[in-house]
Scaffold this motif. Structure first.
Motif, PDB file in Angstrom:
ATOM      1  N   GLU A  29      -2.931   6.550  -2.230  1.00  0.00           N
ATOM      2  CA  GLU A  29      -3.390   5.647  -3.282  1.00  0.00           C
ATOM      3  C   GLU A  29      -4.025   4.374  -2.750  1.00  0.00           C
ATOM      4  O   GLU A  29      -4.681   3.639  -3.492  1.00  0.00           O
ATOM      5  CB  GLU A  29      -2.238   5.344  -4.253  1.00  0.00           C
ATOM      6  N   ILE A  31      -6.343   4.533  -0.606  1.00  0.00           N
ATOM      7  CA  ILE A  31      -7.709   4.924  -0.207  1.00  0.00           C
ATOM      8  C   ILE A  31      -8.559   5.164  -1.458  1.00  0.00           C
ATOM      9  O   ILE A  31      -8.326   6.125  -2.194  1.00  0.00           O
ATOM     10  CB  ILE A  31      -7.671   6.221   0.639  1.00  0.00           C
ATOM     11  N   TYR A  33     -11.453   6.423  -1.976  1.00  0.00           N
ATOM     12  CA  TYR A  33     -12.091   7.741  -2.086  1.00  0.00           C
ATOM     13  C   TYR A  33     -11.060   8.834  -2.396  1.00  0.00           C
ATOM     14  O   TYR A  33     -11.365   9.793  -3.111  1.00  0.00           O
ATOM     15  CB  TYR A  33     -12.883   8.063  -0.815  1.00  0.00           C
ATOM     16  N   ARG A  35      -8.438   8.359  -4.222  1.00  0.00           N
ATOM     17  CA  ARG A  35      -8.180   8.188  -5.668  1.00  0.00           C
ATOM     18  C   ARG A  35      -9.309   8.814  -6.471  1.00  0.00           C
ATOM     19  O   ARG A  35      -9.077   9.460  -7.492  1.00  0.00           O
ATOM     20  CB  ARG A  35      -8.050   6.700  -6.024  1.00  0.00           C
ATOM     21  N   VAL A  71     -16.217  18.293   0.175  1.00  0.00           N
ATOM     22  CA  VAL A  71     -14.995  18.041  -0.593  1.00  0.00           C
ATOM     23  C   VAL A  71     -13.794  18.597   0.159  1.00  0.00           C
ATOM     24  O   VAL A  71     -12.746  17.949   0.274  1.00  0.00           O
ATOM     25  CB  VAL A  71     -15.113  18.691  -1.996  1.00  0.00           C
ATOM     26  N   ALA A  73     -13.729  19.064   3.344  1.00  0.00           N
ATOM     27  CA  ALA A  73     -13.607  18.218   4.531  1.00  0.00           C
ATOM     28  C   ALA A  73     -12.798  16.967   4.204  1.00  0.00           C
ATOM     29  O   ALA A  73     -11.931  16.554   4.969  1.00  0.00           O
ATOM     30  CB  ALA A  73     -14.982  17.843   5.052  1.00  0.00           C
ATOM     31  N   ALA A  74     -13.058  16.384   3.048  1.00  0.00           N
ATOM     32  CA  ALA A  74     -12.327  15.185   2.633  1.00  0.00           C
ATOM     33  C   ALA A  74     -10.845  15.502   2.467  1.00  0.00           C
ATOM     34  O   ALA A  74      -9.983  14.751   2.914  1.00  0.00           O
ATOM     35  CB  ALA A  74     -12.916  14.641   1.332  1.00  0.00           C
ATOM     36  N   GLU A  77      -9.501  15.986   6.061  1.00  0.00           N
ATOM     37  CA  GLU A  77      -9.436  14.746   6.843  1.00  0.00           C
ATOM     38  C   GLU A  77      -8.372  13.791   6.302  1.00  0.00           C
ATOM     39  O   GLU A  77      -7.644  13.163   7.072  1.00  0.00           O
ATOM     40  CB  GLU A  77     -10.799  14.047   6.847  1.00  0.00           C
ATOM     41  N   LEU A  78      -8.289  13.692   4.987  1.00  0.00           N
ATOM     42  CA  LEU A  78      -7.331  12.744   4.412  1.00  0.00           C
ATOM     43  C   LEU A  78      -5.899  13.267   4.529  1.00  0.00           C
ATOM     44  O   LEU A  78      -4.955  12.486   4.658  1.00  0.00           O
ATOM     45  CB  LEU A  78      -7.719  12.408   2.961  1.00  0.00           C
ATOM     46  N   ARG A  81      -5.056  12.496   8.164  1.00  0.00           N
ATOM     47  CA  ARG A  81      -4.857  11.054   8.327  1.00  0.00           C
ATOM     48  C   ARG A  81      -3.485  10.619   7.807  1.00  0.00           C
ATOM     49  O   ARG A  81      -2.765   9.858   8.461  1.00  0.00           O
ATOM     50  CB  ARG A  81      -5.976  10.349   7.544  1.00  0.00           C
ATOM     51  N   ARG A  95      -7.669   5.941  12.656  1.00  0.00           N
ATOM     52  CA  ARG A  95      -9.105   6.065  12.432  1.00  0.00           C
ATOM     53  C   ARG A  95      -9.512   7.470  12.874  1.00  0.00           C
ATOM     54  O   ARG A  95      -9.098   7.914  13.949  1.00  0.00           O
ATOM     55  CB  ARG A  95      -9.838   5.009  13.271  1.00  0.00           C
ATOM     56  N   ILE A  96     -10.305   8.139  12.044  1.00  0.00           N
ATOM     57  CA  ILE A  96     -10.724   9.495  12.405  1.00  0.00           C
ATOM     58  C   ILE A  96     -11.803   9.421  13.488  1.00  0.00           C
ATOM     59  O   ILE A  96     -12.816   8.738  13.321  1.00  0.00           O
ATOM     60  CB  ILE A  96     -11.238  10.265  11.170  1.00  0.00           C
ATOM     61  N   SER A  99     -13.848  15.460  13.565  1.00  0.00           N
ATOM     62  CA  SER A  99     -13.209  16.591  12.898  1.00  0.00           C
ATOM     63  C   SER A  99     -14.128  17.795  12.947  1.00  0.00           C
ATOM     64  O   SER A  99     -15.354  17.674  12.880  1.00  0.00           O
ATOM     65  CB  SER A  99     -12.805  16.250  11.468  1.00  0.00           C
TER      66      SER A  99
ATOM     67  N   HIS B  25     -21.578  17.540  -6.741  1.00  0.00           N
ATOM     68  CA  HIS B  25     -20.911  16.659  -5.782  1.00  0.00           C
ATOM     69  C   HIS B  25     -21.888  15.640  -5.180  1.00  0.00           C
ATOM     70  O   HIS B  25     -21.544  14.473  -4.993  1.00  0.00           O
ATOM     71  CB  HIS B  25     -20.250  17.475  -4.670  1.00  0.00           C
ATOM     72  N   LEU B  50     -16.216   3.133  -4.759  1.00  0.00           N
ATOM     73  CA  LEU B  50     -15.375   4.315  -4.984  1.00  0.00           C
ATOM     74  C   LEU B  50     -15.275   5.178  -3.735  1.00  0.00           C
ATOM     75  O   LEU B  50     -14.386   6.001  -3.602  1.00  0.00           O
ATOM     76  CB  LEU B  50     -15.964   5.182  -6.110  1.00  0.00           C
ATOM     77  N   LEU B  51     -16.212   4.992  -2.816  1.00  0.00           N
ATOM     78  CA  LEU B  51     -16.285   5.851  -1.630  1.00  0.00           C
ATOM     79  C   LEU B  51     -15.696   5.179  -0.394  1.00  0.00           C
ATOM     80  O   LEU B  51     -15.843   5.674   0.715  1.00  0.00           O
ATOM     81  CB  LEU B  51     -17.752   6.243  -1.358  1.00  0.00           C
ATOM     82  N   PHE B  52     -15.018   4.070  -0.594  1.00  0.00           N
ATOM     83  CA  PHE B  52     -14.480   3.324   0.545  1.00  0.00           C
ATOM     84  C   PHE B  52     -13.154   3.908   1.030  1.00  0.00           C
ATOM     85  O   PHE B  52     -12.521   4.714   0.357  1.00  0.00           O
ATOM     86  CB  PHE B  52     -14.286   1.847   0.178  1.00  0.00           C
ATOM     87  N   VAL B  53     -12.734   3.444   2.204  1.00  0.00           N
ATOM     88  CA  VAL B  53     -11.520   3.966   2.824  1.00  0.00           C
ATOM     89  C   VAL B  53     -10.322   3.046   2.568  1.00  0.00           C
ATOM     90  O   VAL B  53      -9.180   3.431   2.777  1.00  0.00           O
ATOM     91  CB  VAL B  53     -11.744   4.190   4.338  1.00  0.00           C
ATOM     92  N   ASP B  54     -10.606   1.842   2.097  1.00  0.00           N
ATOM     93  CA  ASP B  54      -9.541   0.852   1.917  1.00  0.00           C
ATOM     94  C   ASP B  54      -9.974  -0.122   0.833  1.00  0.00           C
ATOM     95  O   ASP B  54     -11.150  -0.438   0.730  1.00  0.00           O
ATOM     96  CB  ASP B  54      -9.354   0.117   3.263  1.00  0.00           C
ATOM     97  N   SER B  63     -14.952  10.751   5.399  1.00  0.00           N
ATOM     98  CA  SER B  63     -15.229  12.021   4.721  1.00  0.00           C
ATOM     99  C   SER B  63     -16.513  11.979   3.889  1.00  0.00           C
ATOM    100  O   SER B  63     -17.127  13.013   3.634  1.00  0.00           O
ATOM    101  CB  SER B  63     -14.058  12.387   3.817  1.00  0.00           C
ATOM    102  N   TYR B  66     -19.151  12.881   6.160  1.00  0.00           N
ATOM    103  CA  TYR B  66     -19.084  14.329   6.382  1.00  0.00           C
ATOM    104  C   TYR B  66     -19.860  15.062   5.279  1.00  0.00           C
ATOM    105  O   TYR B  66     -20.664  15.949   5.547  1.00  0.00           O
ATOM    106  CB  TYR B  66     -17.625  14.790   6.426  1.00  0.00           C
ATOM    107  N   VAL B  94     -18.060  16.768  13.086  1.00  0.00           N
ATOM    108  CA  VAL B  94     -18.618  15.416  13.031  1.00  0.00           C
ATOM    109  C   VAL B  94     -17.881  14.525  14.023  1.00  0.00           C
ATOM    110  O   VAL B  94     -16.648  14.553  14.105  1.00  0.00           O
ATOM    111  CB  VAL B  94     -18.485  14.802  11.612  1.00  0.00           C
ATOM    112  N   TYR B  96     -17.324  10.610  14.762  1.00  0.00           N
ATOM    113  CA  TYR B  96     -17.509   9.311  14.122  1.00  0.00           C
ATOM    114  C   TYR B  96     -17.562   8.235  15.203  1.00  0.00           C
ATOM    115  O   TYR B  96     -16.545   7.903  15.799  1.00  0.00           O
ATOM    116  CB  TYR B  96     -16.347   9.042  13.151  1.00  0.00           C
TER     117      TYR B  96
END
Lengths: 163, 157
Positions: A29, A31, A33, A35, A71, A73-74, A77-78, A81, A95-96, A99, B25, B50-54, B63, B66, B94, B96
């Protein structure tokens, strides 16, 4: 709280499942993305898995139709993580680094699940393998290997002396 | 190139362009196709919290890069193949290199160095718009003419 098993290939999130599940959900929650994707932690036979509910916005091919590879992949990865962060005794945010995902079967427009297996949790890195499936866990739709970097912890005086 | 070949390419490119733009998507993330030329495709992704990590850091979630690499790579296969027969990602890796800042758009440039009847190999680089420093690099292998997931699933069962 966090998993402390000695087994090299122990499934991630094996300690006290309901508490561990809440802890995973808490990390997800944080993150934005995660959410946005609606990722949900679930207890799983003593461990934790992550559920990606189906939404139309996840489609990558509307002719088949199938979920977008990104999707999955997300999700992978998440999941990796979160597993790596939960395993770290300092709760460091990984930090990734890289992958590599193999797509094994077409991803139908259905709920998808992922479970992580920590291959090696080191002091600085974590290598996590994630399997992704839909209806049948024995027929995975994707598998991924994620390498994560755990940020350096500022050593306390005691730790510094020990080193 | 003859006119008929030109037309064939333009029509295939237009189909690939249209097809990619309609992908739910890609639309959800806000991807914009910038160009499709010869064996190369370029896709742009504007910043979006909305696409952030934090919540406390303006940084894209890895991702998202990706997904961008996967979409640009698929489009590069269609560009090089000059047809719109179905393709499927076999695998994609990938690396990073550095965090992607959330205040600037991302650009993914995918190139197809090798295409056979059955497979396509793709390389994709991701940058911040207007900057040549690499944020991430990806390598992918695609199956061509997959005729849908059922066949791919049967092959691999």
């Amino acid at each position: 709280m966090c998993t402390t098993g000695n087994s090299k290939y122990q499934a991630a999130g094996a300690a006290n499942s309901p508490d561990e599940c809440l802890a995973w959900q808490g990390l997800l929650e944080r993150i934005p993305y995660a959410r946005h994707l609606g990722l949900q932690a679930q207890t799983d036979n003593g461990g934790v898995l992550i559920h990606l509910p189906y939404r139309e916005a996840l489609i990558g091919n509307f002719k088949l139709p199938a979920l977008h590879g990104g999707v999955l992949a997300a999700l992978i990865e998440l999941t990796a993580r979160t597993a790596a962060q939960r395993r770290d005794k300092d709760d460091r945010c990984p930090r990734i680094l890289d992958s590599h995902i193999n797509y094994l079967r077409s991803a139908a427009i259905r709920p998808t699940f992922a479970s992580a297996e920590i291959i090696r949790q080191g002091r600085r890195t974590s290598l996590v393998e994630v399997m992704c499936w839909q209806d049948n866990r024995a027929a995975p739709i994707a598998s991924g290997r994620v390498q994560l970097l755990l940020p350096a912890v500022v050593a306390t005086n005691t730790e510094a002396q020990e080193q | 190139m003859t006119d008929s070949k030109n037309n064939q390419r333009n029509s295939a490119t237009a189909t690939a362009w249209q097809f990619t733009e309609q992908v739910p998507h890609s639309r959800d993330l806000g991807m914009q196709i910038i160009s499709i030329t010869k064996n190369q495709a370029c896709i742009r992704l504007p910043p979006n919290p909305l696409l952030f990590v934090d919540d406390n850091t303006e940084e894209f979630c890895a991702s998202v890069l990706y997904s961008l690499a996967d979409s640009a790579s698929g489009l590069a296969v269609l560009a090089e193949a000059r047809d719109s027969s179905p393709i499927a990602t076999l695998d994609l890796r990938v690396d990073y290199f550095q965090p992607a800042k959330g205040d600037r758009a991302l650009l993914a440039v995918a190139t197809c160095p090798k295409l056979t009847e059955e497979v396509a190999f793709i390389h994709c680089d991701i940058f911040h718009e207007g900057c040549h420093e690499l944020l991430a690099t990806a390598n992918a292998t695609f199956m061509r003419n997959t005729l849908g997931g059922r066949i791919l699933a049967n092959e691999r069962a």
